[in-house]
Scaffold this active site. Structure first.
Site, PDB file in Angstrom:
ATOM      1  N   CYS A 120      -5.215  12.939  94.586  1.00 39.57           N
ATOM      2  CA  CYS A 120      -4.970  14.342  94.976  1.00 39.57           C
ATOM      3  C   CYS A 120      -5.883  15.335  94.252  1.00 39.57           C
ATOM      4  CB  CYS A 120      -3.511  14.701  94.736  1.00 39.57           C
ATOM      5  SG  CYS A 120      -2.366  13.624  95.615  1.00 39.57           S
ATOM      6  N   HIS A 136      -2.729  22.242  94.061  1.00 40.58           N
ATOM      7  CA  HIS A 136      -2.509  21.105  94.957  1.00 40.58           C
ATOM      8  C   HIS A 136      -1.107  21.225  95.541  1.00 40.58           C
ATOM      9  CE1 HIS A 136      -1.866  17.268  96.640  1.00 40.58           C
ATOM     10  NE2 HIS A 136      -1.095  16.829  95.656  1.00 40.58           N
ATOM     11  N   ASN A 141       2.247  17.120 101.810  1.00 44.58           N
ATOM     12  CA  ASN A 141       1.238  16.804 100.800  1.00 44.58           C
ATOM     13  C   ASN A 141       0.108  16.025 101.471  1.00 44.58           C
ATOM     14  OD1 ASN A 141      -0.284  15.734  98.723  1.00 44.58           O
ATOM     15  ND2 ASN A 141       1.471  15.103  97.483  1.00 44.58           N
TER      16      ASN A 141
HETATM   17  N1  ACO Z   1      16.282  11.870 102.072  1.00 45.09           N
HETATM   18  C1  ACO Z   1      17.541  11.816 101.638  1.00 45.09           C
HETATM   19  N2  ACO Z   1      17.877  11.323 100.429  1.00 45.09           N
HETATM   20  C2  ACO Z   1      16.870  10.873  99.656  1.00 45.09           C
HETATM   21  C3  ACO Z   1      15.527  10.901 100.067  1.00 45.09           C
HETATM   22  C4  ACO Z   1      15.240  11.427 101.335  1.00 45.09           C
HETATM   23  N3  ACO Z   1      13.997  11.519 101.820  1.00 45.09           N
HETATM   24  N4  ACO Z   1      14.773  10.385  99.087  1.00 45.09           N
HETATM   25  C5  ACO Z   1      15.586  10.056  98.102  1.00 45.09           C
HETATM   26  N5  ACO Z   1      16.855  10.344  98.439  1.00 45.09           N
HETATM   27  C6  ACO Z   1      18.069  10.133  97.673  1.00 45.09           C
HETATM   28  C7  ACO Z   1      17.963   8.954  96.732  1.00 45.09           C
HETATM   29  O1  ACO Z   1      18.279   7.766  97.370  1.00 45.09           O
HETATM   30  C8  ACO Z   1      18.980   9.342  95.695  1.00 45.09           C
HETATM   31  O2  ACO Z   1      20.249   9.056  96.190  1.00 45.09           O
HETATM   32  P1  ACO Z   1      21.406   8.477  95.211  1.00 45.09           P
HETATM   33  O3  ACO Z   1      21.618   9.555  94.200  1.00 45.09           O
HETATM   34  O4  ACO Z   1      22.548   8.264  96.139  1.00 45.09           O
HETATM   35  O5  ACO Z   1      20.822   7.233  94.646  1.00 45.09           O
HETATM   36  C9  ACO Z   1      18.844  10.854  95.605  1.00 45.09           C
HETATM   37  O6  ACO Z   1      18.251  11.269  96.823  1.00 45.09           O
HETATM   38  C10 ACO Z   1      17.969  11.297  94.460  1.00 45.09           C
HETATM   39  O7  ACO Z   1      16.761  10.522  94.485  1.00 45.09           O
HETATM   40  P2  ACO Z   1      15.592  10.817  93.508  1.00 45.09           P
HETATM   41  O8  ACO Z   1      14.443   9.928  93.804  1.00 45.09           O
HETATM   42  O9  ACO Z   1      16.155  10.822  92.117  1.00 45.09           O
HETATM   43  O10 ACO Z   1      15.238  12.276  93.973  1.00 45.09           O
HETATM   44  P3  ACO Z   1      14.652  13.462  93.147  1.00 45.09           P
HETATM   45  O11 ACO Z   1      15.680  14.487  92.984  1.00 45.09           O
HETATM   46  O12 ACO Z   1      13.904  12.993  91.940  1.00 45.09           O
HETATM   47  O13 ACO Z   1      13.581  14.011  94.167  1.00 45.09           O
HETATM   48  C11 ACO Z   1      11.224  13.958  94.619  1.00 45.09           C
HETATM   49  C12 ACO Z   1      12.522  13.175  94.625  1.00 45.09           C
HETATM   50  C13 ACO Z   1      11.333  15.094  95.609  1.00 45.09           C
HETATM   51  C14 ACO Z   1      10.081  13.052  95.019  1.00 45.09           C
HETATM   52  C15 ACO Z   1      11.030  14.495  93.193  1.00 45.09           C
HETATM   53  O14 ACO Z   1      11.037  13.463  92.259  1.00 45.09           O
HETATM   54  C16 ACO Z   1       9.792  15.260  93.044  1.00 45.09           C
HETATM   55  O15 ACO Z   1       9.711  16.393  93.446  1.00 45.09           O
HETATM   56  N6  ACO Z   1       8.778  14.638  92.422  1.00 45.09           N
HETATM   57  C17 ACO Z   1       7.494  15.233  92.252  1.00 45.09           C
HETATM   58  C18 ACO Z   1       6.472  14.297  92.684  1.00 45.09           C
HETATM   59  C19 ACO Z   1       5.888  14.616  94.009  1.00 45.09           C
HETATM   60  O16 ACO Z   1       6.192  15.569  94.683  1.00 45.09           O
HETATM   61  N7  ACO Z   1       4.976  13.781  94.356  1.00 45.09           N
HETATM   62  C20 ACO Z   1       4.195  13.977  95.521  1.00 45.09           C
HETATM   63  C21 ACO Z   1       3.015  13.106  95.443  1.00 45.09           C
HETATM   64  S1  ACO Z   1       2.233  13.113  93.927  1.00 45.09           S
HETATM   65  C22 ACO Z   1       1.080  14.266  93.901  1.00 45.09           C
HETATM   66  O17 ACO Z   1       0.687  14.786  94.891  1.00 45.09           O
HETATM   67  C23 ACO Z   1       0.510  14.630  92.610  1.00 45.09           C
END
Ligand code: ACO
Length: 340
Positions: free
Chosen positions: A132, A267, A297
């Site tokens: 990225c 980004h 993204n």
């Molecule tokens: N829809 C519904 N529920 C979901 C989804 C989805 N798409 N994805 C995960 N869940 C559920 C999980 O199963 C989990 O359920 P549970 O509690 O029953 O087990 C719950 O949501 C929480 O899951 P987490 O993975 O802990 O979700 P989190 O709150 O951490 O959010 C996210 C995930 C949005 C990816 C977050 O970690 C984030 O914003 N990370 C930043 C990284 C990022 O955005 N990366 C993009 C690419 S990297 C880059 O470009 C640099």
């Protein structure tokens, strides 16, 4: 060779310009988005997710997903053709085509060479692999080549087809990404720091963090599917801190305060990361360009797509100071300061 090209600051590979000298001016831009627009609700028909979950966690409303003919080379070429047309730079003047991508069409030749052929330009062409952060890395390379006098003009592209490396059964990652391409044309110009041009770029990587965001495959690895794997929470943590550091580094190198900046284009990974950076830097949210809601993204394409959107809608104007900040797999992170 211009002496400014070999004056690294203490951290990272950095290039700072001052006084009147040759620098790279951004003289054209172009984009390409796939024809297939997929909203969260449409995605929820095939993935166990919901519009509410995706919007709340990421700010994403929709993404464009490539059809089979919309390959990396295809989209990169369309964006580059538009950028060249808007720049007025004759193809004969282009000395390099640098394509930032993590999703090239083939292991080799570099997809950039396919684009070079389609554009009918000479010079040399290569792919830049920095996930990225790739577009800002490519911008830094092109800027160096122009300031050194090696070339007079370059086409710099970010183009990605992440839909082909996503595990569509992993709802934690597949909802986050989209496909697309953005390109700029850079041309040599003479001026000081008040003139249009790239003022500095700062590039970083830390291979010790390679396992928090990666693709588990490679050409010829039949034992691995080649899907994107991410530790979302770790990426989130590093994204805010590293991008903010690189942005502050750019400001310090140019003796500027945060209040001097007209626009921040981070980004476009997710809305919460973008808001976190804006807050950490004390910027007004109206100064931060956000397109993750409509593009999702798009990795290396996200910054040139956002830049084009903000120029097209009249927000970014000639003469303004724009800070780019990126973070991606590697880990890689980078910033660039540009006067438009
Ligand atoms: N829809 C519904 N529920 C979901 C989804 C989805 N798409 N994805 C995960 N869940 C559920 C999980 O199963 C989990 O359920 P549970 O509690 O029953 O087990 C719950 O949501 C929480 O899951 P987490 O993975 O802990 O979700 P989190 O709150 O951490 O959010 C996210 C995930 C949005 C990816 C977050 O970690 C984030 O914003 N990370 C930043 C990284 C990022 O955005 N990366 C993009 C690419 S990297 C880059 O470009 C640099």
């Amino acid at each position: 060779m211009n002496d400014a090209a070999i004056s690294p600051p203490p951290a990272g590979a950095a290039i700072k310009n001052s006084m009147t000298r040759t620098r790279a001016q951004l003289v054209g831009y172009g984009t390409y988005l796939p024809v297939n627009l997929v909203t969260n609700d449409e995605l929820a028909k095939t993935v166990d997710t919901s519009d509410a979950w995706i919007r709340e966690r990421t700010g994403i409303r929709q993404r464009y997903l490539a059809a089979p003919h919309e390959t990396c080379a295809f989209m990169a070429t369309r964006a580059a053709q538009a950028a060249l047309a808007s720049s007025g730079v004759p193809p004969s003047e282009i000395g390099a085509v640098i394509l930032a991508t993590a999703t090239p069409d083939q292991a080799f030749p570099a997809t950039a060479t396919r684009v070079q052929a389609a554009l009918g330009v000479g010079g040399f062409a290569f792919d830049m692999s920095a996930a990225c952060s790739g577009f800002v890395f490519a911008l830094g390379m092109a800027d160096s080549l122009i300031r050194s006098g090696a070339i007079r003009a370059a086409v710099v592209i970010g183009a990605e087809v992440y839909s082909r490396i996503l595990d569509w059964t992993d709802r934690g990652t597949c909802v986050l990404f989209g496909d697309g391409a953005g390109a700029v044309v850079l041309r040599a110009t003479d001026g000081d720091d008040s003139a249009p041009g790239i003022l500095s770029t700062h590039l970083h990587s830390d291979g010790n963090l390679g396992d928090i965001l990666y693709v588990d495959g490679a050409v010829g690895r039949r034992d691995l599917p080649g899907h994107l794997i991410m530790n979302g929470r770790e990426v989130f943590r590093h994204a805010v801190s590293r991008m903010s550091e690189a942005i502050d580094e750019a400001l310090a190198a140019n003796h500027l305060a945060r209040t001097d900046i007209d626009w921040l284009i981070p980004h476009q990974a997710n809305r919460r990361i973008i808001d976190g950076i804006g807050k950490k830097l004390g910027l007004d949210e109206t100064q931060v360009v956000v397109t993750v809601d409509r593009h999702a993204n798009t990795s290396a394409a996200s910054i040139p797509l956002a830049l084009a959107a903000a120029i097209d809608d009249g927000r970014i104007k000639p003469g303004q100071l724009i800070l780019l900040g990126a973070l991606g797999g590697g880990l890689t992170w980078a910033s660039a300061l540009i006067r438009l």
